[in-house]
Scaffold this motif. Structure first.
Motif, PDB file in Angstrom:
ATOM      1  N   ARG A 198      37.651  -9.562   4.166  1.00 54.72           N
ATOM      2  CA  ARG A 198      37.091 -10.882   3.841  1.00 54.72           C
ATOM      3  C   ARG A 198      35.858 -11.159   4.697  1.00 54.72           C
ATOM      4  NH1 ARG A 198      38.691 -15.986   1.501  1.00 54.72           N
ATOM      5  NH2 ARG A 198      36.662 -16.916   1.185  1.00 54.72           N
ATOM      6  N   SER A 199      34.817 -11.709   4.079  1.00 54.74           N
ATOM      7  CA  SER A 199      33.630 -12.080   4.841  1.00 54.74           C
ATOM      8  C   SER A 199      33.935 -13.298   5.696  1.00 54.74           C
ATOM      9  CB  SER A 199      32.458 -12.380   3.905  1.00 54.74           C
ATOM     10  OG  SER A 199      32.680 -13.586   3.224  1.00 54.74           O
ATOM     11  N   PHE A 200      33.089 -13.532   6.685  1.00 55.92           N
ATOM     12  CA  PHE A 200      33.275 -14.677   7.575  1.00 55.92           C
ATOM     13  C   PHE A 200      32.797 -15.974   6.937  1.00 55.92           C
ATOM     14  CE2 PHE A 200      33.608 -12.851  12.158  1.00 55.92           C
ATOM     15  CZ  PHE A 200      34.660 -12.055  11.741  1.00 55.92           C
ATOM     16  N   ASP A 201      32.400 -15.928   5.649  1.00 57.16           N
ATOM     17  CA  ASP A 201      31.893 -17.102   4.921  1.00 57.16           C
ATOM     18  C   ASP A 201      30.738 -17.768   5.664  1.00 57.16           C
ATOM     19  OD1 ASP A 201      34.974 -18.250   3.318  1.00 57.16           O
ATOM     20  OD2 ASP A 201      33.652 -16.578   2.924  1.00 57.16           O
ATOM     21  N   THR A 251      32.741 -12.610  18.627  1.00 58.69           N
ATOM     22  CA  THR A 251      33.587 -12.760  19.815  1.00 58.69           C
ATOM     23  C   THR A 251      35.031 -13.021  19.379  1.00 58.69           C
ATOM     24  OG1 THR A 251      33.242 -15.156  19.880  1.00 58.69           O
ATOM     25  CG2 THR A 251      31.652 -13.782  21.086  1.00 58.69           C
ATOM     26  N   LYS A 252      35.901 -13.136  20.350  1.00 56.87           N
ATOM     27  CA  LYS A 252      37.287 -13.510  20.053  1.00 56.87           C
ATOM     28  C   LYS A 252      37.325 -14.829  19.295  1.00 56.87           C
ATOM     29  CE  LYS A 252      39.501 -11.289  24.059  1.00 56.87           C
ATOM     30  NZ  LYS A 252      40.326 -11.521  25.277  1.00 56.87           N
ATOM     31  N   GLU A 253      36.481 -15.763  19.725  1.00 59.40           N
ATOM     32  CA  GLU A 253      36.479 -17.102  19.131  1.00 59.40           C
ATOM     33  C   GLU A 253      36.057 -17.086  17.661  1.00 59.40           C
ATOM     34  OE1 GLU A 253      36.753 -17.261  23.300  1.00 59.40           O
ATOM     35  OE2 GLU A 253      35.148 -16.351  22.108  1.00 59.40           O
ATOM     36  N   ILE A 282      39.671 -16.015  10.705  1.00 58.45           N
ATOM     37  CA  ILE A 282      41.010 -15.728  10.182  1.00 58.45           C
ATOM     38  C   ILE A 282      41.820 -17.010  10.022  1.00 58.45           C
ATOM     39  CG2 ILE A 282      43.193 -14.550  10.664  1.00 58.45           C
ATOM     40  CD1 ILE A 282      41.596 -12.366  12.036  1.00 58.45           C
ATOM     41  N   SER A 283      41.737 -17.892  10.987  1.00 57.07           N
ATOM     42  CA  SER A 283      42.565 -19.098  10.976  1.00 57.07           C
ATOM     43  C   SER A 283      42.165 -20.087   9.887  1.00 57.07           C
ATOM     44  CB  SER A 283      42.487 -19.791  12.336  1.00 57.07           C
ATOM     45  OG  SER A 283      43.224 -20.990  12.323  1.00 57.07           O
ATOM     46  N   GLN A 284      40.878 -20.326   9.727  1.00 58.55           N
ATOM     47  CA  GLN A 284      40.431 -21.409   8.855  1.00 58.55           C
ATOM     48  C   GLN A 284      39.892 -20.966   7.498  1.00 58.55           C
ATOM     49  OE1 GLN A 284      37.720 -23.951  10.967  1.00 58.55           O
ATOM     50  NE2 GLN A 284      38.948 -23.953  12.828  1.00 58.55           N
ATOM     51  N   LEU A 285      39.331 -19.777   7.417  1.00 59.22           N
ATOM     52  CA  LEU A 285      38.612 -19.401   6.212  1.00 59.22           C
ATOM     53  C   LEU A 285      39.347 -18.401   5.324  1.00 59.22           C
ATOM     54  CD1 LEU A 285      35.070 -19.025   7.834  1.00 59.22           C
ATOM     55  CD2 LEU A 285      36.029 -21.014   6.671  1.00 59.22           C
ATOM     56  N   LEU A 286      40.224 -17.634   5.902  1.00 56.10           N
ATOM     57  CA  LEU A 286      40.852 -16.547   5.172  1.00 56.10           C
ATOM     58  C   LEU A 286      41.691 -17.015   3.994  1.00 56.10           C
ATOM     59  CD1 LEU A 286      41.534 -13.503   5.026  1.00 56.10           C
ATOM     60  CD2 LEU A 286      43.497 -13.998   6.462  1.00 56.10           C
ATOM     61  N   TRP A 287      42.416 -18.097   4.164  1.00 57.69           N
ATOM     62  CA  TRP A 287      43.458 -18.462   3.209  1.00 57.69           C
ATOM     63  C   TRP A 287      42.954 -19.228   1.992  1.00 57.69           C
ATOM     64  CZ3 TRP A 287      46.468 -15.274   5.337  1.00 57.69           C
ATOM     65  CH2 TRP A 287      46.485 -15.143   6.727  1.00 57.69           C
ATOM     66  N   THR A 288      41.630 -19.407   1.878  1.00 54.23           N
ATOM     67  CA  THR A 288      41.098 -20.124   0.727  1.00 54.23           C
ATOM     68  C   THR A 288      41.110 -19.273  -0.533  1.00 54.23           C
ATOM     69  OG1 THR A 288      38.847 -19.422   1.303  1.00 54.23           O
ATOM     70  CG2 THR A 288      39.604 -21.540   2.169  1.00 54.23           C
ATOM     71  N   ASP A 289      41.340 -17.979  -0.399  1.00 52.97           N
ATOM     72  CA  ASP A 289      41.406 -17.098  -1.555  1.00 52.97           C
ATOM     73  C   ASP A 289      42.837 -17.017  -2.058  1.00 52.97           C
ATOM     74  OD1 ASP A 289      41.896 -14.085  -2.599  1.00 52.97           O
ATOM     75  OD2 ASP A 289      39.874 -14.736  -3.106  1.00 52.97           O
ATOM     76  N   ASP A 290      43.055 -17.430  -3.320  1.00 53.20           N
ATOM     77  CA  ASP A 290      44.415 -17.469  -3.872  1.00 53.20           C
ATOM     78  C   ASP A 290      45.069 -16.098  -3.915  1.00 53.20           C
ATOM     79  OD1 ASP A 290      44.292 -20.191  -4.210  1.00 53.20           O
ATOM     80  OD2 ASP A 290      43.561 -20.067  -6.276  1.00 53.20           O
ATOM     81  N   GLY A 291      44.261 -15.073  -4.222  1.00 55.24           N
ATOM     82  CA  GLY A 291      44.824 -13.734  -4.291  1.00 55.24           C
ATOM     83  C   GLY A 291      45.418 -13.287  -2.975  1.00 55.24           C
ATOM     84  N   ILE A 292      44.846 -13.784  -1.876  1.00 54.16           N
ATOM     85  CA  ILE A 292      45.347 -13.440  -0.550  1.00 54.16           C
ATOM     86  C   ILE A 292      46.545 -14.303  -0.179  1.00 54.16           C
ATOM     87  CG2 ILE A 292      44.811 -13.449   1.921  1.00 54.16           C
ATOM     88  CD1 ILE A 292      41.956 -12.679   1.189  1.00 54.16           C
ATOM     89  N   ASP A 307      45.382 -23.349   8.155  1.00 49.82           N
ATOM     90  CA  ASP A 307      45.075 -23.514   9.586  1.00 49.82           C
ATOM     91  C   ASP A 307      46.065 -22.736  10.460  1.00 49.82           C
ATOM     92  OD1 ASP A 307      42.907 -25.199   9.052  1.00 49.82           O
ATOM     93  OD2 ASP A 307      44.253 -26.903   8.808  1.00 49.82           O
ATOM     94  N   VAL A 308      46.173 -21.457  10.183  1.00 56.99           N
ATOM     95  CA  VAL A 308      47.122 -20.595  10.887  1.00 56.99           C
ATOM     96  C   VAL A 308      46.683 -20.396  12.343  1.00 56.99           C
ATOM     97  CG1 VAL A 308      48.184 -18.318  10.914  1.00 56.99           C
ATOM     98  CG2 VAL A 308      47.612 -19.399   8.743  1.00 56.99           C
ATOM     99  N   PRO A 309      47.581 -20.645  13.299  1.00 55.33           N
ATOM    100  CA  PRO A 309      47.236 -20.367  14.700  1.00 55.33           C
ATOM    101  C   PRO A 309      47.016 -18.861  14.900  1.00 55.33           C
ATOM    102  CG  PRO A 309      49.160 -21.800  14.539  1.00 55.33           C
ATOM    103  CD  PRO A 309      48.909 -21.263  13.167  1.00 55.33           C
ATOM    104  N   VAL A 310      45.894 -18.500  15.498  1.00 52.53           N
ATOM    105  CA  VAL A 310      45.544 -17.095  15.703  1.00 52.53           C
ATOM    106  C   VAL A 310      45.197 -16.861  17.170  1.00 52.53           C
ATOM    107  CG1 VAL A 310      43.940 -15.236  15.101  1.00 52.53           C
ATOM    108  CG2 VAL A 310      44.693 -16.852  13.343  1.00 52.53           C
TER     109      VAL A 310
END
Length: 230
Positions: free
Chosen positions: A101-104, A115-117, A123-133, A143-146
């Motif tokens: 997934r791109s960093f949008d 960086t880590k941040e 991963i925490s905020q942007l990844l889950w917007t894709d339904d297939g994922i 808003d998954v804690p990472v």
């Protein structure tokens, strides 16, 4: 008498020279044998490396899959789905999954600034917007804690990447956020075309067994070695 003595000495000298020449030829032959042994050893080592590479490729499909800005081979028995991002999974066992997934909003972020941040944010905020994922994740995904434990610079086949390792925390559901478990994550970040892309594995089984963790690493590293930019 003097003539006989001289003749004998001359014969001895000729014999000595001939014997010396014979020894020199033997030394040269021995040297060639040594070089031959070195050559055979190098050839054997080369074949061993080829066999190792072949064994590594045996765990991947021969067909190349297209992702966002790059191609790669995926593990045998796995398939992929997704819209804005891609998720790779095994229909027989969906506990280990692999996500590209791109960093949008961070898509123009150069690799040197990752960086880590920034990995955590992506991963925490942007990844889950894709339904297939999100449909492939066994748990509440908003808003998954990472936590990213480490980020290191690496280069694979001439492509510079950031390798990272950490965990994310899933909740059972939106109504039961108290039931949570940590999931191991491991993967890479690279610049693919205009995008900065995350490509990582997630072990979402609650038990987080050691063999599952090793499978994530093995599959992820094998796929990373086949990445080609497009």
């Amino acid at each position: 008498m003097k003539k006989l003595t001289c003749a004998v000495m001359g014969a001895l000298m000729i014999t000595s020279v001939l014997a010396g020449c014979g020894k020199k030829e033997n030394t040269t032959t021995a040297g060639n044998e040594g070089n031959s042994q070195v050559s055979q050893t190098q050839e054997s080592s080369s074949k061993s490396e080829e066999k190792s590479t072949s064994q590594s490729n045996d765990q991947l499909e021969s067909q190349i899959s297209i992702f966002n800005g790059f191609t790669a081979q995926i593990p045998k028995g796995y398939t992929f789905t997704g819209g804005g991002g891609k998720i790779i999974y095994n229909s027989k066992d969906k506990t280990d999954i692999y996500i590209s997934r791109s960093f949008d909003k961070k898509s123009v972020l150069p690799l040197t600034s990752v960086t880590k941040e920034t990995i955590v944010e992506s991963i925490s905020q942007l990844l889950w917007t894709d339904d297939g994922i999100s449909e492939q994740i066994n748990g509440y995904t908003k808003d998954v804690p990472v936590t990213v434990a480490s980020v290191t610079d690496t280069e694979i086949n001439g492509i510079k990447m950031k390798k990272f390792e950490g965990k994310l925390t899933l909740a059972k559901s939106s109504s039961d956020k108290d039931t949570t478990w940590d999931c191991y994550i491991y993967g890479y970040v690279l610049e693919a075309g205009p995008n900065t892309v995350g490509f990582f594995g997630l072990e979402q089984e609650q038990s987080q067994s050691a063999d599952k963790i090793e499978l994530i690493k093995k599959n992820m590293d094998a796929m990373a070695k086949t990445i080609k930019l497009i």
